[in-house]
Scaffold this active site. Structure first.
Site, PDB file in Angstrom:
ATOM      1  N   THR B 134       0.822  -1.213   0.000  1.00  0.00           N
ATOM      2  CA  THR B 134       0.000   0.000   0.000  1.00  0.00           C
ATOM      3  C   THR B 134       0.856   1.262   0.000  1.00  0.00           C
ATOM      4  O   THR B 134       1.898   1.314   0.641  1.00  0.00           O
ATOM      5  CB  THR B 134      -0.902  -0.015   1.241  1.00  0.00           C
ATOM      6  N   GLY B 173       2.991  -3.064   8.391  1.00  0.00           N
ATOM      7  CA  GLY B 173       3.322  -3.448   9.757  1.00  0.00           C
ATOM      8  C   GLY B 173       4.733  -4.014   9.811  1.00  0.00           C
ATOM      9  O   GLY B 173       5.128  -4.802   8.950  1.00  0.00           O
ATOM     10  N   GLU B 434      -7.104  -7.093   3.505  1.00  0.00           N
ATOM     11  CA  GLU B 434      -7.514  -8.267   2.719  1.00  0.00           C
ATOM     12  C   GLU B 434      -8.783  -7.974   1.916  1.00  0.00           C
ATOM     13  O   GLU B 434      -9.664  -8.816   1.786  1.00  0.00           O
ATOM     14  CB  GLU B 434      -7.737  -9.487   3.638  1.00  0.00           C
TER      15      GLU B 434
END
Lengths: 678, 678
Positions: B134, B173, B434
């Site tokens: 992203t 993350g 997701e």
């Protein structure tokens, strides 16, 4: 930036005209004046708040609170100016309940002598107070409070005591760390007679060293979902004595001889509740507008997927050739997706409806105060019931819509820099305090059940099994809007299906639906012996239906009676009204009710969905302007995503670079050693 | 305590039998074994977590993560054991994405040589990885990513570059502070041809001193709504070079001469998505059970108002005499109120339904893997579409129901010690990652539209305007449950209204409703030329209806085929099933749809509401046992309000006494000086 400018250019009306219609010139210039003060004073800089620990936050909020008090003194602010300032700062501090509960309570319930003794030092901040009612074991059931205040005739004192764990005072804002005094609700015991909860002014911490007095255990209750800038506290008493004249004596008192003097019948406290609730509704409106402003601006700025293929790739579709790099001109504003409009535009419409409703409630409250002076309390029952329902509806709408808006912003909505994360958490208590929303619905239903029984007696004929009576004309039994729509229901039969663009017809439908639900419950309870407990879900449904009718009523009435609304702003307002009405039907139970009770036919339902879709398209070009009209300054928005200029990504980046964890810890990076060591 | 014992004594079944049915003996004994380890190791003590600052939290989670890796080594844990442990600890750390994304990605997309080079050190924690896809400007639209990887033939390198602000990697993350390596999705550019996003293994921080390499700017993105124990990060490249063989080459690669070798058609990645989604559904089930367990236990323990007058006082009622002190025997358990049951019992039913659905999805995934070995991908399209819809439905249900449960606990639900505040925030990303839930609904609808067109071709007759066709028999066109219910819809006409206690009949109704919605949209798009964008709201509605059908289907099927479910547990399970079905009809759009499309008549609607009310009463005595059956240990619940023994108030008090702010600051208490000074 460019994007929002383009959005603004395509609006069909001037948002400044709308701002003046919504908020008035006076408020807008006050806000501008206050902003200049806040933005030039480093103590009001909130840019570091998202990174703060609980302790830092408590301290920051306290400092900003103290500075506001200082400004109020220096600049001789009125209450309205002070309140407008605190709304702009919009962080509660340990001092808030001192202003919001302690002082008003002393004013309302203290004798002149007590006011001199407590109110004057409180207004000078020589003492800091809080309001301690809720206990660990009792919240909604105030009559069940367990803290006792036993009258001791020998010494003319009250002995405050917490007989057990569940009687521990809990949740009081300002109590945890700040307060020197508390107004404590405790059961008054005089010579073995329990007179139930009464208010006492209790010194709890020394004015010398701020230490709690012996017999008082007090502290902060620990971390919460939000509101962590406030020191919500706990308190236990161990046979703690206060003088007799510390009981607030305006309405009830105990004589030196131990005689309890009863309070007069007190409708006043319901008036106070009405006041607080209109305040909550107005506050919900502007906060909902804040959430909608942020989300609409961001979704207008955010682009994703090319306009011509605005769908995702499924398992069976593959791009034919390598796609071109994604960049601005090729991608469409997320706000162009109907699913995003469907989430955000109704939230905006809710804000408008609640705002007009809150203003109408304020007028009704002022009217009540005038009547009260002439001993006329005839409007109180309806005011109390409807304001209870509106408090519940508006705060439910608010918290739910904040999340709708936040989630509509996708991944970045989850960043604290969205402005809607802590904001959601801090807003949530509105659904619980001043009456839990679910419990309030019972008060609404009780009033409506009475009203419908009265109306049925007036029509002298029971409603049919379809829920509607005949059209016999009858005298209007009440002069309030609730009674009026109940009456209309009993006189109405659907004759037209084609003119649902008629706002008044739609409003009538909402009235009929609410009335039909009340009549249905009345039959279930009076004829089929459905118990109160079995009826709670229906009551909630009725309370919501009544509230939905009421906000639509005030919204349309505001447009009807306004002399200042120009045609250019009337048009988008009417569209917002209609969108809210149809969206409420489709999404908040209205359609089901209407189909179930025969108020609408199935083919009308699909028409409603179709019309809603069209309204989204009509409103789309005005979306940003309708948000701008709320004139919420960036200082109050506190949002990288929703700021006026729309430089979203620059601000997210800036926020990341300030994160203190980026200068963290030797532990990170030595995983092998870490794992071996653990 | 006493209260919960009484609740447990009145259950009609043994919750341990239900536990075994739900979770299996093996898992229950594993959980017990792991718990003994966790509870005896101070590093896993989480009692101080609610008070922690962000940095403390990051560190605490990292330490617990490292200790779990150490335990895995020492005790030679299987993957299942390791996973079960991390579910019990239930705090994500900087290392999570290393396990969850970096390693699986290397395994799936690296060549054997690359696996040796990267996977082996990763499994030894010599390098720590993350997954960077992203960007600031692109999330859902993966094809729109802007980071480039340009092949440099001279040096056989790729040059990674972030051409603009919006191409900054964002949200990964593990990237913010921990990772030494990242798998970076970047547009592959070879000799001016753009081949779109491909994965590259990129060293980002030195293994010597953990400093970022020149050309890499990296850091933590700052505070978020939740997940603050994880270092979600940002990253920008400034013409940063990596060797050619750092592109993950299993499916596509660039030769030393700069020739792009195309990937084979890749259905595998959809299989991986199905795997991840069944995992999310199962996880949603246990987390929903956690929320329901906490709220049901607390609401059983909490008492408020006397049982005989369980209503609040309105403006016109006044107590006749001073009430008696509120205390245990006189007050009723809050769980006895129908409005509380109405909120909590459906949440519990959702947990059961999602659990059985998740298990069925796992079986379907395993079946797919077996088929794939024989080159059979015939089940993939349905699996992919349905699992997309179930991922969206289950995570929406989860987050919404956590808030329903939390708010049902009234004021104390707002305390962090409720266990549902941080939990809500940490759970929220499930609705976005997701596949954003709203976008996923398009994939479901696309599949269903295709399927309904196929079915219509098979019946050779278009459905009537009421949405139902005639009863011509026809061959079953597909062998999956989706196709089957679409077929049933075209063959079915309502003949009976009285037997809605028949679970299969109710299930059929849900199938018909979903099929009718699909058929309606198909007509709107194919005949009335409604565009894709205009259909997004309908698609969302269809996706939800399809998901609701599917979870009811798997729930009832589990009961049907089970050989181990005893009659004593079948009975409450069937009641839960029916409650969920009726509650979904009434509250989640089903009833409106059915009335609108003529699948139900108005009088049946009121019957449904009545039956739902009765089911709440039937289920009430088993509520605590149905929660207990999930066997979620107090260690995982982390809740003062929901712990097994029910000593709610003692634990709240203990939590308050630990609050560090209680030892705070000389600023508090000197208000006069503070105000004067500011």
């Amino acid at each position: 930036m460019q994007t929002l400018e383009r959005e603004r250019a395509q609006a069909s009306f001037d948002p400044r005209v709308m701002s003046r219609f919504l908020l008035g010139d006076e408020y807008l210039s006050l806000q501008a004046r206050l902003l200049r003060i806040l933005e030039s004073d480093p103590i009001f800089d909130q840019s570091q708040v998202p990174y703060m620990s609980r302790k830092e936050l408590l301290r920051k909020a306290l400092l900003m609170g103290a500075r506001q008090v200082a400004l109020r003194r220096h600049l001789n602010w009125s209450f309205d100016e002070f309140e407008a300032c605190s709304k702009l700062v919009d962080i509660s501090s340990m001092l808030n309940l001192h202003e919001a509960m302690f002082i008003p309570c002393l004013r309302a319930q203290g004798t002149p002598e007590q006011q001199q003794r407590f109110l004057e030092p409180a207004m000078n901040y020589e003492i800091i107070g809080c309001y301690a009612q809720t206990e660990l074991g009792h919240g909604s059931n105030v009559q069940g409070l367990e803290t006792t205040a036993t009258f001791l005739p020998e010494t003319e004192e009250f002995e405050l005591h917490s007989p057990n764990l569940t009687s521990t005072k809990w949740w009081s804002g300002g109590l945890g760390l700040a307060a020197t005094h508390a107004i404590v609700m405790a059961r008054l015991l005089v010579r073995d007679t329990d007179f139930g909860p009464h208010p006492f002014v209790v010194p709890i911490r020394s004015l010398e060293d701020h230490q709690p007095f012996p017999g008082v255990q007090v502290g902060d209750i620990g971390p919460k979902f939000g509101f962590n800038s406030v020191d919500n506290g706990f308190m236990r008493f161990q046979h703690y004595h206060i003088p007799r004249d510390h009981m607030l004596e305006r309405f009830a008192r105990v004589t030196p001889q131990g005689k309890y003097v009863r309070p007069p019948n007190d409708k006043l406290s319901y008036g106070t509740m009405v006041y607080v609730r209109q305040y909550i509704v107005r506050n919900s409106a502007i906060n909902l507008a804040k959430a909608a402003t942020i989300a609409i601006r961001y979704c207008a700025t955010r682009r994703q997927f090319a306009a011509d293929k605005n769908e995702t790739q499924g398992p069976t579709t593959k791009p034919e050739s390598p796609p071109s790099p994604g960049s601005e001109p090729g991608e469409t504003s997320v706000l162009n997706y109907s699913m995003v409009q469907y989430r955000l535009l109704p939230a905006l419409a809710q804000a408008y409806a609640l705002h007009f409703t809150g203003l109408a409630m304020r007028d009704q409250y002022n009217d009540f105060v005038q009547r009260l002076a002439a001993n006329d309390v005839s409007t109180l029952a309806e005011l109390h019931a409807t304001s209870s329902g509106l408090k519940a509806l508006s705060t439910d709408m608010l918290v739910d819509s904040i999340e709708v808006c936040r989630r509509a912003m996708g991944g970045h909505g989850y960043s604290a820099f969205s402005g809607l994360t802590d904001f959601y958490c801090d807003t949530l208590p509105n659904t619980t305090w001043e009456g839990d929303n679910f419990i309030l619905s019972q008060q609404v239903a009780r009033y409506l059940l009475k009203a419908v029984r009265r109306q049925m007696a007036a029509t002298r004929c029971p409603p049919s099994s379809q829920g509607r009576g005949n059209k016999d004309s009858l005298a209007v039994a009440g002069n309030n809007s609730t009674q009026a729509y109940l009456q209309a229901y009993f006189e109405w039969v659907i004759t037209s299906t084609a003119q649902l663009d008629d706002l008044n017809l739609l409003l009538t439908l909402f009235g009929h639906r609410s009335a039909a639900l009340v009549a249905q419950l009345q039959r279930a309870m009076d004829q089929d012996h459905q118990t109160w407990n079995q009826s709670l879900v229906d009551m909630r449904r009725i309370s919501q239906a009544h509230g939905q009718y009421t906000i639509l009523y005030h919204f349309v009435k505001t447009m009807d009676v306004s002399t200042t609304a120009t045609p250019e702003i009337r048009r988008p307002l009417a569209q917002l009204w209609q969108l809210l009405a149809l969206h409420t039907l489709v999404n908040d139970g209205g359609l089901t009710d209407c189909l179930e009770m025969g108020l609408l036919a199935p083919h009308q339902a699909s028409w409603i969905r179709q019309r809603e879709r069209e309204l989204l398209t009509h409103l789309r070009p005005n979306a940003v302007a309708l948000a701008d009209a709320w004139a919420i300054p960036d200082y109050r928005l506190k949002s990288a995503l929703g700021n006026y200029r729309g430089d979203v990504y620059e601000r997210l980046m800036k926020g990341a670079l300030h994160e203190p964890a980026n200068h963290m810890s030797p532990v990170v990076g030595r995983y092998q050693q870490l794992i071996a060591a653990t």
